[in-house]
Design a protein around this motif. Structure first.
Motif, mmCIF file in Angstrom:
data_model
loop_
_atom_site.group_PDB
_atom_site.id
_atom_site.type_symbol
_atom_site.label_atom_id
_atom_site.label_comp_id
_atom_site.label_asym_id
_atom_site.label_seq_id
_atom_site.Cartn_x
_atom_site.Cartn_y
_atom_site.Cartn_z
ATOM 1 N N MET A 12 0.824 -1.367 0.059
ATOM 2 C CA MET A 12 -0.086 -0.086 -0.075
ATOM 3 C C MET A 12 0.729 1.419 0.032
ATOM 4 N N GLY A 13 1.958 1.249 0.711
ATOM 5 C CA GLY A 13 2.796 2.466 0.574
ATOM 6 C C GLY A 13 3.059 2.764 -0.675
ATOM 7 N N PHE A 14 3.836 1.772 -1.558
ATOM 8 C CA PHE A 14 4.471 2.029 -2.844
ATOM 9 C C PHE A 14 3.243 2.218 -3.833
ATOM 10 N N SER A 15 2.042 1.671 -3.424
ATOM 11 C CA SER A 15 0.754 1.995 -4.328
ATOM 12 C C SER A 15 0.488 3.470 -4.195
ATOM 13 N N ILE A 16 0.421 3.927 -3.016
ATOM 14 C CA ILE A 16 -0.056 5.251 -2.625
ATOM 15 C C ILE A 16 0.843 6.324 -3.327
ATOM 16 N N GLY A 17 2.332 5.804 -3.145
ATOM 17 C CA GLY A 17 3.157 6.912 -3.935
ATOM 18 C C GLY A 17 2.925 6.830 -5.337
ATOM 19 N N ALA A 18 2.921 5.599 -6.067
ATOM 20 C CA ALA A 18 2.639 5.687 -7.265
ATOM 21 C C ALA A 18 1.108 6.551 -7.957
ATOM 22 N N PHE A 19 0.310 6.334 -6.999
ATOM 23 C CA PHE A 19 -0.922 7.083 -7.339
ATOM 24 C C PHE A 19 -0.812 8.735 -7.395
ATOM 25 N N LEU A 20 -0.082 8.948 -6.294
ATOM 26 C CA LEU A 20 0.496 10.296 -6.189
ATOM 27 C C LEU A 20 1.260 10.849 -7.315
ATOM 28 N N TYR A 21 2.092 10.092 -7.692
ATOM 29 C CA TYR A 21 3.256 10.749 -8.778
ATOM 30 C C TYR A 21 2.663 10.477 -9.870
ATOM 31 N N VAL A 22 1.726 9.557 -10.341
ATOM 32 C CA VAL A 22 0.930 9.641 -11.770
ATOM 33 C C VAL A 22 0.233 10.685 -11.955
ATOM 34 N N ALA A 23 -0.594 11.127 -10.546
ATOM 35 C CA ALA A 23 -1.536 12.072 -10.644
ATOM 36 C C ALA A 23 -0.876 13.426 -11.040
ATOM 37 N N ALA A 24 0.301 13.641 -10.437
ATOM 38 C CA ALA A 24 1.037 14.771 -10.721
ATOM 39 C C ALA A 24 1.764 14.688 -11.970
ATOM 40 N N GLU A 25 2.179 13.538 -12.369
ATOM 41 C CA GLU A 25 2.804 13.701 -13.584
ATOM 42 C C GLU A 25 1.745 13.905 -14.907
ATOM 43 N N SER A 26 0.601 13.246 -14.839
ATOM 44 C CA SER A 26 -0.427 13.336 -15.796
ATOM 45 C C SER A 26 -0.993 14.745 -15.868
ATOM 46 N N ALA A 27 -0.637 15.712 -15.015
ATOM 47 C CA ALA A 27 -1.213 16.884 -15.042
ATOM 48 C C ALA A 27 -0.291 17.638 -16.183
ATOM 49 N N ILE A 28 1.008 17.375 -16.535
ATOM 50 C CA ILE A 28 1.703 18.032 -17.529
ATOM 51 C C ILE A 28 1.228 17.647 -18.840
ATOM 52 N N TYR A 29 1.219 16.283 -19.257
ATOM 53 C CA TYR A 29 0.745 16.193 -20.562
ATOM 54 C C TYR A 29 -0.899 15.985 -20.922
ATOM 55 N N VAL A 30 -1.555 16.443 -19.887
ATOM 56 C CA VAL A 30 -2.828 16.421 -20.101
ATOM 57 C C VAL A 30 -3.385 17.836 -19.994
ATOM 58 N N TRP A 31 -2.925 18.792 -18.972
ATOM 59 C CA TRP A 31 -3.182 20.146 -18.925
ATOM 60 C C TRP A 31 -2.187 21.124 -19.142
ATOM 61 N N MET A 32 -0.869 20.708 -19.397
ATOM 62 C CA MET A 32 -0.081 21.938 -19.554
ATOM 63 C C MET A 32 -0.371 22.646 -20.701
ATOM 64 N N PRO A 33 -0.858 21.921 -21.908
ATOM 65 C CA PRO A 33 -1.095 22.794 -23.093
ATOM 66 C C PRO A 33 -2.159 23.971 -22.773
ATOM 67 N N SER A 34 -3.160 23.592 -22.120
ATOM 68 C CA SER A 34 -4.339 24.299 -21.659
ATOM 69 C C SER A 34 -3.431 25.420 -20.891
ATOM 70 N N TYR A 35 -2.432 25.232 -19.952
ATOM 71 C CA TYR A 35 -2.002 26.352 -18.914
ATOM 72 C C TYR A 35 -1.110 27.216 -19.962
ATOM 73 N N LEU A 36 -0.317 26.727 -20.878
ATOM 74 C CA LEU A 36 0.527 27.601 -21.534
ATOM 75 C C LEU A 36 0.067 28.524 -22.720
ATOM 76 N N VAL A 37 -0.928 28.071 -23.184
ATOM 77 C CA VAL A 37 -1.759 28.724 -24.409
ATOM 78 C C VAL A 37 -2.243 29.992 -23.888
ATOM 79 N N CYS A 38 -2.098 30.990 -24.766
ATOM 80 C CA CYS A 38 -2.452 32.388 -24.595
ATOM 81 C C CYS A 38 -3.817 32.711 -24.925
ATOM 82 N N ASP A 39 -4.616 32.036 -25.999
ATOM 83 C CA ASP A 39 -5.791 32.368 -26.461
ATOM 84 C C ASP A 39 -6.154 31.094 -26.931
ATOM 85 N N ALA A 40 -7.140 30.357 -26.286
ATOM 86 C CA ALA A 40 -7.612 29.211 -26.616
ATOM 87 C C ALA A 40 -8.533 29.095 -27.768
#
Length: 406
Positions: A199-227
């Motif tokens: 469970m310790g490593f599983s929770i760590g994996a959950f937190l890591y992937v939740a943080a990582e997926s922010a980049i490839y899912v939402w970074m384009p929306s954050y960086l764009v000036c006018d959507a």
């Protein structure tokens, strides 16, 4: 195998754009292309992870690859959105089957827990390569006027070749009946949910992937000036270099993550893994905070840079979590960790989207959630380095499971 399925899974952003146009579906409906794939992996990891321990690595890998190949070829006859979603779900289940067996096989061929971690980083490095190739291949197919579904046909052909290779390859001996103290079935997976190491490593994996997926899912929306205006999408950046970086920020992130994983093969052989993970998680947190505090101009550099620091965290979580258990349980443990991995990949971007919508649709507020995930990850890894709770368990496994492999 890792590269092949990454080509499809990490191309989802490019594919969703085409799915919305072809089937005239909403953003929420199109997002099921990502969510159902992850749900399929999560279900398979938790409820089918035991297959590798019960029937052996070779049979389970071939079974998973066969299911994945069938789902890929069926994309050619898919004419409805519901049918495409069913294939996406089936492919996720198939990935869960062959990936848990592949992760267990890494333990079988490793001669020490340290070598296990290096090999795991190498396998995940090829996943990173697939994450780069896939989106580029989809974009190229579309520019050539070729249906995006041919990406899956290409993956299916690769999968068929992998089945032939897996069939001919020699595998280490795998025994389960004489070693296991209880029947190998889904109940064993559920019992692992009570184990502090799993469970310790599983929770760590959950937190890591939740943080990582922010980049490839939402970074384009954050960086764009006018959507709303394509011509003004990156007009707020002063230089042409900055505009180009904003356009290819996700690709830069994937490239840095892949390169970092190849370096991680060497790094984990020469440095304290707990110290590396603690320092790298702190660097991720600082990148998120800096990108939020400095706005788009800072995020343009800091967010893709997280790829370097994220590179070794997930493979090492996988390796050390699996290495805390005897080899005859590696498939089951890998399945449990994979369940939380997929859950993090599905839940993280969804929560970020909900929070962003609650504050007017600004992706900045979603990245505050990502920063919270990375902060929790850092706290957990700081505790892991400070108290070193796995030291005795890993030493015990090293002595009992790897002493004859040296």
């Amino acid at each position: 195998m890792f590269m092949m399925f990454a080509m499809t899974s990490d191309s989802v952003g490019e594919i969703i754009k085409e799915v919305k146009r072809e089937f005239d579906v909403t953003n929420t409906q199109a997002s099921l292309m990502h969510s159902l794939f992850m749900i399929g992996i999560a279900f398979s990891g938790l409820f089918l992870g035991f297959l590798a321990d019960r029937f052996g690595r070779k049979k389970t890998i071939i079974l998973g690859l066969a299911l994945f190949a069938v789902s890929c070829y069926l994309f050619l006859v898919g004419t409805t959105f519901s049918f495409i979603l069913s294939l996406i779900t089936l492919s996720g289940i198939a990935v869960g089957v062959f990936k848990t067996a592949a992760l267990a096989l890494i333990g079988d061929i490793s001669r020490s827990t340290k070598e296990h971690t290096g090999t795991m980083n190498g396998a995940e490095a090829f996943f990173g390569v697939g994450a780069i190739i896939g989106p580029l291949l989809v974009a190229w197919l579309i520019r050539q006027g070729v249906d995006w579904k041919w990406l899956y046909v290409i993956a299916g052909i690769m999968c068929t070749l992998l089945i032939a290779m897996a069939w001919r390859a020699g595998y280490p001996d795998h025994t389960q009946g004489q070693v296991a103290s209880e029947p190998i079935n889904v109940m064993r997976s559920l019992k692992l949910l009570k184990d502090p190491y799993a469970m310790g490593f599983s929770i760590g994996a959950f937190l890591y992937v939740a943080a990582e997926s922010a980049i490839y899912v939402w970074m384009p929306s954050y960086l764009v000036c006018d959507a709303t205006d394509v011509s003004a999408a990156f007009a707020c950046y002063q230089s042409e270099a900055s505009q180009t970086l904003a356009m290819y920020a996700v690709s830069v992130f994937f490239a840095l993550r892949a390169a970092g994983r190849f370096v991680g093969i060497w790094m984990m052989q020469h440095f304290n893994w707990a110290l590396v993970l603690m320092l790298f998680s702190l660097a991720i947190l600082l990148c998120y905070l800096g990108g939020l505090w400095g706005g788009r101009d800072w995020a343009l550099v800091l967010f893709p840079l997280t790829g370097i620091f994220m590179s070794v965290i997930y493979p090492t979580f996988n390796s050390k979590g699996i290495s805390c258990f005897p080899k005859h349980e590696h498939g089951t443990v890998a399945g449990v960790i994979l369940f939380f991995t997929a859950a993090g990949a599905a839940a993280g971007p969804f929560i970020m989207g909900v929070v962003s919508d609650a504050f007017g649709g600004d992706a900045k507020y979603g990245f505050m959630v990502a920063a919270l995930f990375s902060a929790l990850l850092f706290v957990g890894l700081l505790f892991n380095y400070w108290r070193n709770p796995t030291q005795a368990r890993l030493a015990q496994i090293e002595a009992t499971e790897y002493r004859h492999s040296a």
